[in-house]
Enzyme design. Structure first.
Site, short mmCIF file in Angstrom:
data_model
loop_
_atom_site.label_atom_id
_atom_site.label_comp_id
_atom_site.label_asym_id
_atom_site.label_seq_id
_atom_site.Cartn_x
_atom_site.Cartn_y
_atom_site.Cartn_z
N TYR A 122 0.90 -1.24 0.14
CA TYR A 122 -0.03 0.05 0.01
C TYR A 122 0.82 1.15 0.10
O TYR A 122 2.04 1.17 0.40
CB TYR A 122 -0.97 -0.03 1.19
CG TYR A 122 -1.94 -1.10 1.12
CD1 TYR A 122 -3.10 -0.68 0.47
CD2 TYR A 122 -2.07 -2.28 1.69
CE1 TYR A 122 -4.30 -1.63 0.38
CE2 TYR A 122 -3.05 -3.07 1.58
CZ TYR A 122 -4.34 -2.78 0.90
OH TYR A 122 -5.18 -3.86 0.73
N HIS A 272 -16.26 -4.32 -0.68
CA HIS A 272 -16.39 -4.01 -2.10
C HIS A 272 -17.42 -5.01 -2.39
O HIS A 272 -18.27 -4.60 -3.63
CB HIS A 272 -15.07 -4.47 -2.80
CG HIS A 272 -14.12 -3.76 -2.35
ND1 HIS A 272 -13.97 -2.54 -2.83
CD2 HIS A 272 -12.91 -3.77 -1.55
CE1 HIS A 272 -12.86 -1.94 -2.54
NE2 HIS A 272 -12.18 -2.65 -1.46
#
Ligand SMILES: *[C@@H]1O[C@H](CO)[C@@H](O)[C@H](O)[C@H]1NC(C)=O
Length: 374
Positions: A122, A272
């Site tokens: 990330y 999601h």
């Protein structure tokens, strides 16, 4: 590249670092043409020959030896591995806590390898060969001895925001010889126990696939972030080729267990949720060709979904660091069998007739167990 070749293997861990797995894994998968020299079966060569003409090959190797077997309860499992996803945050968001528990469970199970289901670094993958995130998020975090095994990884959407060619190239493996990442490849492992004599016909095949290019919104002109699509070529051709390879690889497979691994969800009740492009394009292939399980990350939770309308088990292990992002119970037809909205990982133990998954949290609790039988 002699993976593990120069490592000293501590006595009590003999069997964890299997030179044949590591060497074979990386060398053969990266250089499929050298396969002719190895002892693989005619059908696999056939599959491979089909592959080498394409840039987007499924790499290929087998790992015949598995010296040390883990015993869990009274069952002996010839293959044990961990699956973690969505992890690289330089130890933050409990990444280090999860890593410690992975080390503990990895030692107990004498794992053969670790699978990373993507979003390895990330927020935006790795910048370049000297990005300290590789060490700070990987080498310096997963330090337990039991985790010094091959890490078979795929790319997640966050990895695509950085240098993807770096993650799938050799440079990182030179820095840390556990690292193995590619877009799509095939991993085969035998499932015959230590008492088995003669040729082993029971094995599992793992088809690693590259899911990020399937997702339409990443390609949208409104997309503000820059994805590194180098090496993909024409998008639709890339997707078609990958689907074709998956289809033909699964069709010709004589594996006892067939498992497909990718970053994005197919079915999920996390933040999601389902990935519609995957439901439409990948799921029909998995159902038609009797894939037992699809393993993924992307949603930062642990889930097992088994719906009435599908033969495939969906298992999410995307909880390697930042988590607690919400998980719906859904309706009965959504098929949520187990869900945990927090950090953790899963361990998978396999034998010819049995597959067992344990869901672990960051504090060392075993939350749930799933068993499948043939
Ligand atoms: C770390 O894990 C503990 C225990 O699960 C949890 O209470 C805490 O909120 C987590 N911290 C973060 C930043 O997620």
């Amino acid at each position: 590249m002699a993976l593990f070749g120069t490592k000293t293997v501590p006595d009590e861990e003999v069997g964890l670092l299997q030179p044949s797995v590591g060497e074979a894994g990386n060398d053969r998968a990266k250089r499929p043409l050298s396969l002719a020299a190895t002892t693989i079966t005619a059908t696999l060569v056939g599959f491979l020959v089909g592959c080498v003409v394409s840039l987007y090959v499924f790499g290929q190797y087998d790992s015949e030896t598995s010296a040390l077997k883990a015993v869990v309860g009274r069952q002996t499992y010839p293959l044990n591995f961990l699956v973690v996803g969505d992890w690289g945050r330089e130890g933050e968001f409990n990444q280090t806590m999860v890593a410690e528990q992975m080390g503990r469970v990895g030692r107990q199970l004498k794992i053969n390898f670790v699978v990373s289901v993507g979003d390895n670094f990330y927020q935006a993958g790795l910048k370049g060969p000297n990005d300290p995130k590789f060490q700070n998020s990987f080498s310096k975090v997963y330090t337990a001895r039991s985790l010094q095994t091959p890490w078979y990884s795929v790319l997640g959407n966050h990895d695509y925001l950085g240098d993807t060619l770096l993650q799938i190239g050799d440079a990182l493996t030179k820095k840390d010889n556990r690292w193995f990442c590619d877009r799509s490849y095939l991993l085969k492992h035998n499932l015959c126990g230590p008492s088995h004599t003669g040729h082993c016909h029971k094995f599992v095949e793992f088809f690693f696939i590259d899911t990020t290019p399937f997702v339409d919104k990443y390609w949208s002109p409104e997309q503000k972030r820059t994805f590194d699509w180098r090496g993909i070529g024409h998008r639709q051709t890339y997707l078609d080729t990958q689907l074709e390879k998956l289809n033909s690889g699964l069709s010709s497979s004589s594996a006892t267990w067939k498992i497909v691994i990718g970053h994005h969800t197919i079915r999920s009740l996390g933040r999601h949720g389902d990935t519609h492009e995957m439901v439409k394009q990948v799921l029909p292939i998995l159902e038609k060709l009797k894939v037992d399980m699809y393993l993924n990350g992307h949603d930062h939770c642990l889930e097992h979904i088994k719906r009435e309308d599908s033969t495939v088990h969906f298992v999410t292990s995307g909880a390697g660091s930042k988590s607690f992002q919400g998980l719906r119970q859904g309706k009965p037809e959504d098929g949520l069998q187990f869900g945990y909205d927090g950090q953790g990982f899963i361990s998978v133990s396999m034998a010819a007739q049995d597959l067992r998954i344990d869901f672990h949290d960051a504090l060392g609790h075993k939350l749930h167990q799933l068993t499948l039988h043939k």
